[in-house]
Scaffold this motif. Structure first.
Motif, short mmCIF file in Angstrom:
data_model
loop_
_atom_site.label_atom_id
_atom_site.label_comp_id
_atom_site.label_asym_id
_atom_site.label_seq_id
_atom_site.Cartn_x
_atom_site.Cartn_y
_atom_site.Cartn_z
N PHE A 55 1.29 -11.35 0.81
CA PHE A 55 1.00 -10.94 2.49
C PHE A 55 2.12 -11.34 2.89
O PHE A 55 2.67 -12.50 2.79
CB PHE A 55 -0.28 -11.23 2.87
N MET A 56 2.89 -10.64 3.70
CA MET A 56 3.90 -11.05 4.60
C MET A 56 3.70 -12.07 5.58
O MET A 56 4.49 -12.91 5.82
CB MET A 56 4.62 -9.67 5.20
N THR A 57 2.41 -12.04 6.14
CA THR A 57 2.34 -12.77 7.49
C THR A 57 0.72 -13.33 7.26
O THR A 57 -0.17 -12.57 6.87
CB THR A 57 2.51 -12.23 8.67
N THR A 58 0.40 -14.37 8.13
CA THR A 58 -1.05 -14.77 8.10
C THR A 58 -1.98 -13.56 8.74
O THR A 58 -3.19 -13.74 8.58
CB THR A 58 -0.98 -16.05 8.88
N ARG A 59 -1.39 -12.84 9.52
CA ARG A 59 -2.17 -11.72 10.21
C ARG A 59 -2.92 -10.85 9.25
O ARG A 59 -3.89 -10.34 9.41
CB ARG A 59 -1.39 -10.74 10.87
N GLU A 60 -2.33 -10.75 7.77
CA GLU A 60 -2.90 -9.91 6.73
C GLU A 60 -4.15 -10.67 6.29
O GLU A 60 -4.79 -9.90 5.27
CB GLU A 60 -1.86 -9.45 5.92
N LEU A 61 -4.36 -11.91 6.46
CA LEU A 61 -5.47 -12.43 5.36
C LEU A 61 -6.86 -12.26 6.44
O LEU A 61 -7.54 -12.58 7.17
CB LEU A 61 -5.22 -14.08 5.92
N THR A 62 -7.51 -11.33 5.73
CA THR A 62 -8.76 -10.86 5.76
C THR A 62 -9.38 -10.61 4.26
O THR A 62 -8.74 -10.42 3.33
CB THR A 62 -8.92 -9.48 6.51
N LEU A 63 -10.96 -10.76 4.35
CA LEU A 63 -11.61 -10.73 3.15
C LEU A 63 -11.11 -9.25 2.45
O LEU A 63 -10.97 -9.03 1.46
CB LEU A 63 -13.06 -10.86 3.28
N ALA A 64 -11.26 -8.09 3.25
CA ALA A 64 -11.01 -6.77 2.82
C ALA A 64 -9.52 -6.76 2.41
O ALA A 64 -9.31 -6.16 1.17
CB ALA A 64 -11.19 -5.77 4.13
N ASN A 65 -8.58 -7.15 2.90
CA ASN A 65 -7.22 -7.15 2.39
C ASN A 65 -7.11 -7.84 1.01
O ASN A 65 -6.40 -7.51 0.12
CB ASN A 65 -6.18 -7.70 3.19
N ILE A 66 -7.84 -9.03 0.91
CA ILE A 66 -7.80 -9.72 -0.39
C ILE A 66 -8.80 -9.03 -1.32
O ILE A 66 -8.00 -8.88 -2.45
CB ILE A 66 -8.18 -11.24 -0.05
N ALA A 67 -9.52 -8.54 -1.19
CA ALA A 67 -10.34 -7.80 -2.11
C ALA A 67 -9.67 -6.54 -2.60
O ALA A 67 -9.79 -6.27 -3.70
CB ALA A 67 -11.75 -7.36 -1.62
N GLN A 68 -8.96 -5.85 -1.67
CA GLN A 68 -8.27 -4.64 -2.05
C GLN A 68 -6.81 -4.93 -3.01
O GLN A 68 -6.66 -4.39 -3.97
CB GLN A 68 -7.60 -4.07 -0.92
N ALA A 69 -6.23 -6.15 -2.66
CA ALA A 69 -5.19 -6.64 -3.25
C ALA A 69 -5.47 -7.66 -4.60
O ALA A 69 -4.53 -7.89 -5.13
CB ALA A 69 -4.18 -7.50 -2.51
N TRP A 70 -6.76 -7.68 -4.74
CA TRP A 70 -6.94 -8.54 -5.95
C TRP A 70 -6.66 -7.95 -7.32
O TRP A 70 -6.62 -6.69 -7.70
CB TRP A 70 -8.65 -8.59 -5.97
N PRO A 71 -6.02 -9.16 -8.29
CA PRO A 71 -5.16 -8.36 -9.36
C PRO A 71 -6.38 -7.81 -10.28
O PRO A 71 -7.58 -8.54 -10.51
CB PRO A 71 -4.49 -9.70 -9.99
N LYS A 72 -6.29 -6.85 -10.95
CA LYS A 72 -7.21 -6.16 -11.90
C LYS A 72 -7.13 -6.70 -13.30
O LYS A 72 -5.96 -7.25 -13.73
CB LYS A 72 -6.90 -4.55 -11.94
#
Ligand code: BG6
Ligand code: MG
Length: 224
Positions: free
Chosen positions: A207-224
């Protein structure tokens, strides 16, 4: 690779994630480097971000071609001098210095029953957590006296997972430095690097900044 639904704990670096105290570390080291006549560079800056006090000093001396010019006592005196400069900046730290997005993210984690802990390379971490007034979120901080090697070795993040009574694949680690991301990866934990993806190439999620730290964003970016 771990599954996001298994994650129960979030391991936080402090400087550069909870607060921008990295800027204070950098300014303090730049004063020492200037006194020694060592030129500062962005490469040197990225190389020491997240390294502990003495490793940072050694890297700065090496960059100036002075690696062998100081005794252990002289190095300790220089490291103490840097910490004294840093402490004057730390004294002014307050909750207004918490980075954007962090408080809502901490509240989201608490509301969803995640366990959280500070996994910092800094001996000043307990004081910073007090100054930022987030002790109620972080009763747990890895004690550097209980680990053998600081970042980039896995010890800090491995100890953090252990203190939460969680396995590495039940955790995610967040750090803004190359050495921190290396430490998280070495502990077998999914890493989130916050900052320039060209620098934090080894991070599993970026993530570029701490603003993007949300559970939804992490779940979406989670490595497959
Ligand atoms: C890390 C910082 O969190 O702590 C480094 O990113 C710093 O820059 C390290 O050197 C050690 O900090 P301290 O407070 O113990 O000198
Ligand atoms: Mg950091």
């Amino acid at each position: 690779m771990s599954d996001f639904s298994k994650v129960k704990g979030v391991l936080f670096d402090l400087n550069g994630i909870i607060t921008d105290s990295w800027a204070y570390h950098s300014k303090s080291w730049q004063e020492i480097a200037a006194q020694l006549g060592i030129a500062w560079s962005s490469q040197l800056e990225e190389g020491i971000k997240g390294r502990d006090r003495i490793d940072s000093l050694n890297a700065i001396l090496a960059a100036g071609g002075m690696a062998d010019q100081f005794s252990a006592d002289q190095k300790e005196a220089l490291a103490d001098k840097k910490n004294a400069i840093y402490q004057t900046m730390l004294d002014k730290m307050n909750p207004g210095d918490i980075l954007p997005g962090i408080m809502p993210f901490l509240d989201e984690l608490v509301a969803n029953h995640y366990k959280i802990i500070i996994a910092s390379a800094s001996a000043n971490a307990p004081k910073e957590i007090r100054k930022l007034q987030v002790e109620s979120y972080f009763p747990l901080i890895v004690d550097l006296k209980e680990i053998r090697h600081n970042k980039p070795a896995p010890d800090v993040f491995a100890k953090a997972a252990e203190m939460l009574h969680l396995a590495p694949d039940e955790c995610v680690g967040i750090d803004d430095g190359m050495v921190g991301v290396e430490s998280i990866n070495a502990a077998g934990i999914v890493s989130i690097g916050v900052g320039d993806p060209k620098v934090l190439k080894e991070a599993a999620i970026n993530f570029m900044t701490t603003r993007e730290l949300t559970l939804a964003n992490i779940a979406q970016a989670w490595p497959k």
